[in-house]
Motif scaffolding. Sequence first.
Motif, PDB file in Angstrom:
ATOM      1  N   SER A  52     -45.116 -85.495 -46.329  1.00  0.00           N
ATOM      2  CA  SER A  52     -46.500 -85.716 -46.692  1.00  0.00           C
ATOM      3  C   SER A  52     -46.798 -87.196 -46.879  1.00  0.00           C
ATOM      4  N   SER A  53     -48.069 -87.480 -47.050  1.00  0.00           N
ATOM      5  CA  SER A  53     -48.448 -88.872 -47.290  1.00  0.00           C
ATOM      6  C   SER A  53     -47.937 -89.329 -48.647  1.00  0.00           C
ATOM      7  N   ALA A  54     -47.789 -88.420 -49.600  1.00  0.00           N
ATOM      8  CA  ALA A  54     -47.230 -88.795 -50.900  1.00  0.00           C
ATOM      9  C   ALA A  54     -45.777 -89.238 -50.739  1.00  0.00           C
ATOM     10  N   ASN A  55     -45.035 -88.569 -49.863  1.00  0.00           N
ATOM     11  CA  ASN A  55     -43.659 -88.981 -49.585  1.00  0.00           C
ATOM     12  C   ASN A  55     -43.639 -90.372 -48.973  1.00  0.00           C
ATOM     13  N   GLU A  99     -45.928 -91.090 -57.345  1.00  0.00           N
ATOM     14  CA  GLU A  99     -45.965 -90.391 -56.065  1.00  0.00           C
ATOM     15  C   GLU A  99     -44.915 -89.287 -56.005  1.00  0.00           C
ATOM     16  N   LEU A 100     -43.776 -89.495 -56.644  1.00  0.00           N
ATOM     17  CA  LEU A 100     -42.756 -88.437 -56.660  1.00  0.00           C
ATOM     18  C   LEU A 100     -43.229 -87.226 -57.461  1.00  0.00           C
ATOM     19  N   THR A 101     -44.076 -87.450 -58.438  1.00  0.00           N
ATOM     20  CA  THR A 101     -44.666 -86.331 -59.174  1.00  0.00           C
ATOM     21  C   THR A 101     -45.536 -85.506 -58.227  1.00  0.00           C
ATOM     22  N   VAL A 102     -46.303 -86.184 -57.389  1.00  0.00           N
ATOM     23  CA  VAL A 102     -47.143 -85.493 -56.404  1.00  0.00           C
ATOM     24  C   VAL A 102     -46.257 -84.755 -55.398  1.00  0.00           C
ATOM     25  N   VAL A 139     -43.831 -79.747 -52.915  1.00  0.00           N
ATOM     26  CA  VAL A 139     -42.700 -78.935 -52.469  1.00  0.00           C
ATOM     27  C   VAL A 139     -42.524 -77.700 -53.327  1.00  0.00           C
ATOM     28  N   GLY A 140     -43.165 -77.686 -54.477  1.00  0.00           N
ATOM     29  CA  GLY A 140     -43.119 -76.499 -55.340  1.00  0.00           C
ATOM     30  C   GLY A 140     -41.727 -76.169 -55.809  1.00  0.00           C
TER      31      GLY A 140
END
Length: 181
Positions: free
Chosen positions: A47-50, A99-102, A107-108
């Motif tokens: 994802s873009s968060a990654n 961002e890792l929180t997002v 990924v749930g």
Amino acid sequence: MFYDRKKMLNLGLIILATAVAAGPAIAVAQRKSPGGLTGEARLHPGSSANQRASRNMRHARDYSRDIYQYSQTPRSIQPSVAKSEAEELGRNIASAQKELTVVREEVGSNPAAAAPLKSIDQHLAAAEKQHAMLFEECCKESVDGLTCMKHCNQILLELDKAQAEHDALMRSMDIKEKAAE
């Protein structure tokens, strides 16, 4: 004179014909890739968060390396410069953690991602702890270069580990994504 004008007209027609013939090939080359990703995005799965988390870790590493090199110089260290760079370093570490929180939400309950994300969090927390000590040193009237170098070295080690874990996680997620297709 007439002969030169005729040569220029022929040259113009050749250029025009080449442009018309190459036009469709250029248009085809500019199509989007089948996955919808173009350019560097194809190299960074997830994802873009990654991608933002990875970018923030790289930026933090760059700032840490810059402070390390600045602390190495034989001239005196200007506290305002060191403090400013240390603030940016801390901002990037905090952004990577955010961002890792997002990413964790995205990924749930994926068990394959839980362990690497926990490890990345631990490395970022260790980097944050070293950053706090670095920032404290940079806020002093007289900044000790060796102390800054020591903290930056530890920050770099932790960020390198976090980045390696994150890259491995992205590769494994990409492999699983491709297998599901």
